[in-house]
Design an enzyme around this catalytic site. Structure first.
Site, short mmCIF file in Angstrom:
data_model
loop_
_atom_site.label_atom_id
_atom_site.label_comp_id
_atom_site.label_asym_id
_atom_site.label_seq_id
_atom_site.Cartn_x
_atom_site.Cartn_y
_atom_site.Cartn_z
N TYR A 143 -1.84 -0.51 11.04
CA TYR A 143 -1.97 -1.21 9.74
C TYR A 143 -0.78 -0.88 8.85
CZ TYR A 143 -3.27 -1.72 4.82
OH TYR A 143 -3.25 -2.01 3.47
N LYS A 197 2.16 -3.42 7.42
CA LYS A 197 2.45 -3.62 5.99
C LYS A 197 3.91 -3.24 5.70
CE LYS A 197 -0.01 -4.67 3.01
NZ LYS A 197 -0.39 -6.01 2.47
N THR A 202 0.80 -1.21 0.00
CA THR A 202 0.00 0.00 0.00
C THR A 202 0.84 1.27 0.00
OG1 THR A 202 -1.52 1.24 1.43
CG2 THR A 202 -0.12 -0.33 2.53
N ASP A 203 0.24 2.36 -0.49
CA ASP A 203 0.91 3.67 -0.41
C ASP A 203 0.98 4.18 1.03
OD1 ASP A 203 -1.79 4.27 -0.08
OD2 ASP A 203 -1.95 5.60 -1.81
N GLU A 204 0.18 3.56 1.93
CA GLU A 204 0.13 4.05 3.31
C GLU A 204 1.44 3.89 4.06
OE1 GLU A 204 -3.17 3.27 5.79
OE2 GLU A 204 -4.62 3.50 4.19
P1 NAD Z 1 -9.71 -7.57 2.14
O1 NAD Z 1 -9.66 -7.08 3.56
O2 NAD Z 1 -10.94 -7.38 1.34
O3 NAD Z 1 -9.40 -9.15 2.14
C1 NAD Z 1 -8.31 -9.71 2.81
C2 NAD Z 1 -8.38 -11.23 2.60
O4 NAD Z 1 -7.27 -11.81 3.27
C3 NAD Z 1 -9.64 -11.87 3.18
O5 NAD Z 1 -10.16 -12.82 2.28
C4 NAD Z 1 -9.13 -12.55 4.45
O6 NAD Z 1 -9.90 -13.70 4.81
C5 NAD Z 1 -7.73 -12.92 4.04
N1 NAD Z 1 -6.82 -13.08 5.19
C6 NAD Z 1 -6.67 -12.23 6.24
N2 NAD Z 1 -5.76 -12.72 7.10
C7 NAD Z 1 -5.33 -13.90 6.57
C8 NAD Z 1 -4.38 -14.89 6.98
N3 NAD Z 1 -3.71 -14.76 8.14
N4 NAD Z 1 -4.18 -15.95 6.19
C9 NAD Z 1 -4.87 -16.11 5.02
N5 NAD Z 1 -5.79 -15.22 4.60
C10 NAD Z 1 -6.01 -14.13 5.36
O7 NAD Z 1 -8.44 -7.00 1.37
P2 NAD Z 1 -8.29 -5.91 0.20
O8 NAD Z 1 -8.79 -4.60 0.68
O9 NAD Z 1 -8.77 -6.47 -1.06
O10 NAD Z 1 -6.69 -5.81 0.15
C11 NAD Z 1 -5.91 -6.83 -0.46
C12 NAD Z 1 -4.44 -6.49 -0.31
O11 NAD Z 1 -4.18 -5.23 -0.95
C13 NAD Z 1 -3.95 -6.30 1.11
O12 NAD Z 1 -2.65 -6.84 1.21
C14 NAD Z 1 -3.93 -4.82 1.34
O13 NAD Z 1 -2.98 -4.43 2.30
C15 NAD Z 1 -3.55 -4.32 -0.05
N6 NAD Z 1 -4.05 -2.99 -0.40
C16 NAD Z 1 -5.35 -2.65 -0.22
C17 NAD Z 1 -5.83 -1.42 -0.65
C18 NAD Z 1 -7.28 -1.02 -0.47
O14 NAD Z 1 -7.63 0.10 -0.82
N7 NAD Z 1 -8.14 -1.89 0.02
C19 NAD Z 1 -4.94 -0.53 -1.27
C20 NAD Z 1 -3.60 -0.89 -1.43
C21 NAD Z 1 -3.17 -2.13 -1.01
O1 DAU Z 2 -4.17 3.82 0.50
C1 DAU Z 2 -4.36 2.45 0.45
C2 DAU Z 2 -5.16 2.00 1.66
O2 DAU Z 2 -6.48 2.45 1.47
C3 DAU Z 2 -5.14 0.50 1.88
O3 DAU Z 2 -3.84 0.08 2.13
C4 DAU Z 2 -6.06 0.09 3.03
O4 DAU Z 2 -6.11 -1.32 3.14
C5 DAU Z 2 -7.44 0.62 2.75
O5 DAU Z 2 -8.28 0.34 3.86
C6 DAU Z 2 -7.40 2.11 2.49
O6 DAU Z 2 -7.11 2.86 3.68
P1 DAU Z 2 -7.89 4.23 3.96
O7 DAU Z 2 -7.79 4.54 5.39
O8 DAU Z 2 -7.50 5.28 2.98
O9 DAU Z 2 -9.38 3.72 3.54
P2 DAU Z 2 -10.80 3.92 4.24
O10 DAU Z 2 -11.81 3.43 3.24
O11 DAU Z 2 -10.85 3.37 5.60
O12 DAU Z 2 -10.91 5.49 4.32
C7 DAU Z 2 -10.77 6.32 3.18
C8 DAU Z 2 -10.86 7.76 3.67
O13 DAU Z 2 -12.19 8.01 4.13
C9 DAU Z 2 -9.96 8.07 4.85
O14 DAU Z 2 -9.49 9.40 4.74
C10 DAU Z 2 -10.87 7.95 6.06
C11 DAU Z 2 -12.21 8.39 5.51
N1 DAU Z 2 -13.40 7.74 6.12
C12 DAU Z 2 -13.43 6.38 6.15
C13 DAU Z 2 -14.50 5.72 6.72
C14 DAU Z 2 -14.54 4.20 6.77
C15 DAU Z 2 -14.45 8.50 6.60
O15 DAU Z 2 -14.42 9.74 6.54
N2 DAU Z 2 -15.51 7.86 7.18
C16 DAU Z 2 -15.58 6.49 7.26
O16 DAU Z 2 -16.57 5.94 7.82
#
Ligand code: NAD
Ligand code: DAU
Length: 331
Positions: free
Chosen positions: A147, A151, A123-125
């Site tokens: 988190y 990562k 992630t960019d985070e």
């Molecule tokens: P998600 O939370 O929707 O799904 C995570 C999956 O991983 C689930 O199916 C869960 O059951 C599985 N999992 C969790 N712990 C596990 C373990 N110990 N062993 C096996 N499986 C396990 O995830 P997402 O939001 O699709 O993110 C996928 C990947 O991309 C992650 O690595 C996340 O850090 C990264 N990422 C997410 C975002 C975002 O915006 N959601 C952005 C950038 C990177």
């Molecule tokens: O940037 C990549 C990341 O993006 C991933 O690595 C993470 O897994 C993913 O969860 C996401 O993190 P964010 O914190 O950016 O996503 P989230 O959807 O939780 O929140 C997006 C923005 O919206 C953030 O600034 C917080 C705000 N927010 C979020 C929620 C859930 C609100 O204002 N209200 C809310 O209820």
């Protein structure tokens, strides 16, 4: 080619399983997923009987199981993680176990079995918050939530396994995902489903925090490009340039769903809330990738999908889905 996709029952992992099966007739996919609250086999209904696909329920931090699974695998793509920032603030331990120790177990197996490529979905985070300009692949890690720190820990291990043992690792840092099948705790699906249920949407702080957004298929295509052409030991940022403040996204969703600003609940800010993420993806674009879905098209598809798939998210939001899929899938 036999690919291990970890976390393949989650949001982006399940999109990736379907993407690779659709685009590569000769591929075999093993999906190793613990089925935490975020894992949902319903996401994979259309491929569950595909002979090229196999599901294994298990934990990436279980070294013995991972060793067994990785034995005859060519490529590992590690999507599995605890992913929600708010949950990491409430209870960081699972994040450290999965995102750090899980990555360690996969890297150890990759070391033992001569894996051809290991792609870490990150992630960019990890870079922290940036007020002006963009993070490059060389920017220092400054994680601000448990988190992001977990990562970052996994990513550092990846780098060290390349430098020390020559494991063919590639690390990716993506901006925020959105699209169908995203768990309704993240901003976009939470807000869409709340509005469809006539509930308010909780905007943290002043809502001026900026995120950069990528649609599911564009992320899948980016990973495909990196799998085919990415250089071992390198890091690739995955970004679109679609930078939007949260309050703007909120207003777009209100309009699309026919609500007004009285549906906004301005709530207390998230602790340690990053103000802005923005990443430079020039290096990835040199591999020939570019985003194909603009934010407007993607958000329309996403809202339409949640409107048409009420049963999927209502089961999750009511908590009923755990019972449902235990019965349905005997897991
Ligand atoms: P998600 O939370 O929707 O799904 C995570 C999956 O991983 C689930 O199916 C869960 O059951 C599985 N999992 C969790 N712990 C596990 C373990 N110990 N062993 C096996 N499986 C396990 O995830 P997402 O939001 O699709 O993110 C996928 C990947 O991309 C992650 O690595 C996340 O850090 C990264 N990422 C997410 C975002 C975002 O915006 N959601 C952005 C950038 C990177
Ligand atoms: O940037 C990549 C990341 O993006 C991933 O690595 C993470 O897994 C993913 O969860 C996401 O993190 P964010 O914190 O950016 O996503 P989230 O959807 O939780 O929140 C997006 C923005 O919206 C953030 O600034 C917080 C705000 N927010 C979020 C929620 C859930 C609100 O204002 N209200 C809310 O209820």
């Amino acid at each position: 080619m036999k690919i291990l996709i970890t976390g393949g029952a989650g949001f982006m992992g399940s999109n990736a399983v379907k993407y690779f099966l659709k685009n590569y007739p000769d591929i075999q996919i093993v999906n190793l997923d613990k089925l935490t609250y975020a894992g949902n086999l319903e996401n994979l209904k259309e491929v569950e009987n595909d002979f090229r696909y196999k599901f294994i329920k298990g934990d990436i931090a279980d070294e013995k199981l991972v060793d067994e699974v990785v034995k005859d695998i060519d490529v590992i793509i590690n999507y599995a993680a605890e992913t929600h920032v708010d949950r990491s603030i409430l209870d960081p331990k699972a994040f450290i176990t999965t995102d750090v120790l899980g990555t360690y177990a996969l890297l150890e197996a990759a070391r033992k079995y001569n894996i051809k490529k290991y792609i870490q979905i990150s992630t960019d985070e990890v870079f922290g918050s940036i007020n002006n300009g963009k993070f490059t692949e060389e920017s220092p890690f400054e994680p601000n939530s448990p988190y992001a720190a977990s990562k970052a820990g996994g990513d550092h291990l990846c780098r060290s396994y390349f430098k020390t043992y020559g494991i063919p690792v590639i690390v990716t840092h993506s901006c925020n995902f959105f699209g169908p099948y995203q768990y309704p705790e993240k901003l976009i699906p939470l807000f869409i489903t709340n509005l469809l249920e006539n509930k308010k949407v909780p905007v943290y702080g002043d809502g001026q925090q900026v995120r950069e957004w990528i649609f599911t298929e564009d992320h899948c295509r980016a990973i495909d490009a990196i799998l085919q052409k990415g250089e071992i030991g390198e890091v690739y940022n995955i970004g679109t340039g679609n930078e939007i403040p949260n309050i703007e996204i909120t207003k777009i969703l209100l309009k699309k769903i026919g609500k007004d600003e009285s549906s906004i609940d301005h709530v207390k800010d998230r602790p340690g809330h990053d103000r802005r993420y923005a990443i430079d993806s020039t290096k990835l674009r040199k591999l020939g990738w570019q985003p194909e879905v603009n934010f407007e098209q993607g958000i329309k598809q996403t809202v339409d999908w949640y409107e048409q798939n009420e049963q999927w998210w209502k089961r999750i939001k009511s908590g009923e889905y755990l019972e449902y899929y235990k019965k349905q899938y005997q897991v």
